[in-house]
Design a protein around this motif. Structure first.
Motif, short mmCIF file in Angstrom:
data_model
loop_
_atom_site.label_atom_id
_atom_site.label_comp_id
_atom_site.label_asym_id
_atom_site.label_seq_id
_atom_site.Cartn_x
_atom_site.Cartn_y
_atom_site.Cartn_z
N THR A 48 0.83 -1.21 0.00
CA THR A 48 0.00 0.00 0.00
C THR A 48 0.86 1.25 0.00
OG1 THR A 48 -1.71 -1.20 1.22
CG2 THR A 48 -1.88 1.18 1.19
N LEU A 49 1.92 1.25 0.79
CA LEU A 49 2.85 2.40 0.80
C LEU A 49 3.49 2.60 -0.56
CD1 LEU A 49 4.65 1.90 4.24
CD2 LEU A 49 3.04 3.72 3.64
N ALA A 50 3.92 1.50 -1.18
CA ALA A 50 4.56 1.60 -2.49
C ALA A 50 3.61 2.17 -3.53
CB ALA A 50 5.05 0.23 -2.94
N LEU A 51 2.36 1.75 -3.50
CA LEU A 51 1.38 2.27 -4.46
C LEU A 51 1.06 3.72 -4.19
CD1 LEU A 51 -0.05 0.85 -6.89
CD2 LEU A 51 1.17 -0.67 -5.35
N GLY A 52 0.98 4.09 -2.92
CA GLY A 52 0.73 5.49 -2.58
C GLY A 52 1.85 6.39 -3.05
N LEU A 53 3.09 5.94 -2.84
CA LEU A 53 4.25 6.73 -3.27
C LEU A 53 4.39 6.73 -4.79
CD1 LEU A 53 6.86 5.58 -0.60
CD2 LEU A 53 5.95 7.89 -0.86
N GLY A 54 4.13 5.59 -5.39
CA GLY A 54 4.36 5.46 -6.83
C GLY A 54 3.24 5.93 -7.72
N ARG B 62 -2.97 8.72 -4.42
CA ARG B 62 -4.05 8.38 -3.49
C ARG B 62 -4.99 7.31 -4.02
NH1 ARG B 62 -7.28 13.40 -1.18
NH2 ARG B 62 -5.15 13.76 -0.44
N ARG B 63 -5.43 7.45 -5.26
CA ARG B 63 -6.39 6.50 -5.82
C ARG B 63 -5.83 5.08 -5.80
NH1 ARG B 63 -6.35 4.18 -10.57
NH2 ARG B 63 -8.26 3.29 -11.46
N ALA B 64 -4.58 4.94 -6.23
CA ALA B 64 -3.96 3.62 -6.27
C ALA B 64 -3.81 3.06 -4.86
CB ALA B 64 -2.59 3.71 -6.95
N ALA B 65 -3.50 3.91 -3.89
CA ALA B 65 -3.33 3.45 -2.51
C ALA B 65 -4.65 2.90 -1.96
CB ALA B 65 -2.84 4.60 -1.63
N LEU B 66 -5.75 3.54 -2.29
CA LEU B 66 -7.06 3.06 -1.82
C LEU B 66 -7.40 1.70 -2.41
CD1 LEU B 66 -9.14 6.38 -1.95
CD2 LEU B 66 -8.12 5.27 0.05
N TRP B 67 -7.11 1.51 -3.69
CA TRP B 67 -7.33 0.21 -4.32
C TRP B 67 -6.42 -0.85 -3.72
CZ3 TRP B 67 -11.17 -1.60 -7.16
CH2 TRP B 67 -11.98 -0.70 -7.87
N PRO C 168 -8.97 -2.36 -10.32
CA PRO C 168 -9.08 -3.80 -10.03
C PRO C 168 -7.76 -4.55 -10.17
CG PRO C 168 -10.96 -3.08 -11.32
CD PRO C 168 -10.01 -1.91 -11.27
N ALA C 169 -6.90 -4.12 -11.09
CA ALA C 169 -5.59 -4.77 -11.25
C ALA C 169 -4.72 -4.53 -10.02
CB ALA C 169 -4.89 -4.25 -12.50
N ILE C 170 -4.78 -3.32 -9.48
CA ILE C 170 -4.04 -2.99 -8.26
C ILE C 170 -4.56 -3.82 -7.09
CG2 ILE C 170 -3.55 -1.17 -6.58
CD1 ILE C 170 -3.73 0.84 -8.91
N ALA C 171 -5.88 -3.89 -6.98
CA ALA C 171 -6.50 -4.65 -5.89
C ALA C 171 -6.18 -6.14 -6.02
CB ALA C 171 -8.01 -4.44 -5.90
N ARG C 172 -6.16 -6.66 -7.23
CA ARG C 172 -5.88 -8.08 -7.44
C ARG C 172 -4.47 -8.44 -6.96
NH1 ARG C 172 -7.29 -8.20 -12.25
NH2 ARG C 172 -5.27 -7.92 -13.27
N VAL D 51 -6.82 1.15 8.59
CA VAL D 51 -5.41 1.45 8.86
C VAL D 51 -4.60 1.52 7.57
CG1 VAL D 51 -3.29 0.55 9.92
CG2 VAL D 51 -5.45 0.51 11.19
N PHE D 52 -4.87 0.60 6.65
CA PHE D 52 -4.14 0.61 5.38
C PHE D 52 -4.46 1.86 4.58
CE2 PHE D 52 -2.64 -3.97 4.41
CZ PHE D 52 -2.24 -4.13 5.73
N VAL D 53 -5.70 2.32 4.64
CA VAL D 53 -6.06 3.57 3.96
C VAL D 53 -5.24 4.73 4.52
CG1 VAL D 53 -7.88 5.31 3.74
CG2 VAL D 53 -8.37 2.93 3.18
N LEU D 54 -5.09 4.77 5.84
CA LEU D 54 -4.30 5.83 6.45
C LEU D 54 -2.84 5.75 6.01
CD1 LEU D 54 -5.72 5.85 10.10
CD2 LEU D 54 -6.15 7.49 8.26
N TYR D 55 -2.29 4.53 5.98
CA TYR D 55 -0.92 4.36 5.48
C TYR D 55 -0.82 4.86 4.03
CZ TYR D 55 1.20 1.48 9.19
OH TYR D 55 1.76 1.03 10.36
#
Length: 204
Positions: free
Chosen positions: A24-30, A33-38, A106-110, A159-163
């Protein structure tokens, strides 16, 4: 059943950094916000199979079957190594870069779900985590397990959303430095590789 002790125990477990948090951190940084939520959603949904396995008694079967355990384990090892490589590869799923490329949610979530699904220790973990907080009534054990599991999942998502939001906010401060981005990518790759090595050493 739903006690303060359970909520505190679950919170400590959820907050502790693991593969899902790192993803989740990697997606948020990379990707922002949208990717981090997925990513947070995917990692949370990846808990479902393990919760069901613990509820239905399949966790004990997995623990007893060395072959099945090792098949799932080494699939997980390979997947974590793939994620390590994707952190280093330009345009990779976990690569931190200034690109505004939008990836389907959906690809991120998968990918996030697979991180948890391919960790055979989670089924045993849920069995050991939830059992002490059950009432002991055989007639309600399934219902109680599902309720506690649902609470754990809700806490995980929150918690993951906050991260993820924290990482997405930090993203704007690191995009201007190629050195920091390169350091972040190497760090994520190294951590996922180490997690793959640790998973490879796990035993049923």
């Amino acid at each position: 059943m739903i006690s303060t002790q359970f909520l505190l125990t679950a919170l400590v477990v959820v907050i502790a950094p693991g593969t899902g948090v790192l993803y989740t951190l990697a997606l948020g940084l990379g990707r922002g916000r949208r990717a981090a939520l997925w990513a947070a959603l995917g990692c949370t949904l990846g808990i479902v199979p393990h919760l069901l396995a613990a509820t239905l008694g399949l966790a004990a079967v997995l623990h007893a079957s060395a072959l099945l355990f090792n098949v799932v384990k080494f699939l997980g090892v390979g997947y974590l190594l793939y994620l390590a490589w994707s952190a280093l590869r330009s345009g990779g799923a976990l690569n931190v870069e200034p690109s505004t490329r939008v990836e389907p949610g959906p690809a991120i979530a998968r990918r996030g779900a697979l991180i948890n699904i391919l960790n055979p220790k989670l089924s045993i973990f849920f069995l050991s985590l939830l059992t002490p907080f059950l009432s002991g009534n055989p007639a309600t054990v399934t219902q109680e397990t599902l309720i506690l599991g649902a609470i754990f999942m809700a806490m995980t998502f929150a918690v993951f959303v906050l991260y993820g939001l924290f990482a997405a906010t930090a993203r704007r401060y690191i995009l201007g430095s190629a050195r920091i981005m390169a350091w972040m990518n190497r760090s994520f790759a190294a951590i996922f590789a180490l997690l793959a090595g640790r998973l490879a050493l796990e035993r049923a």
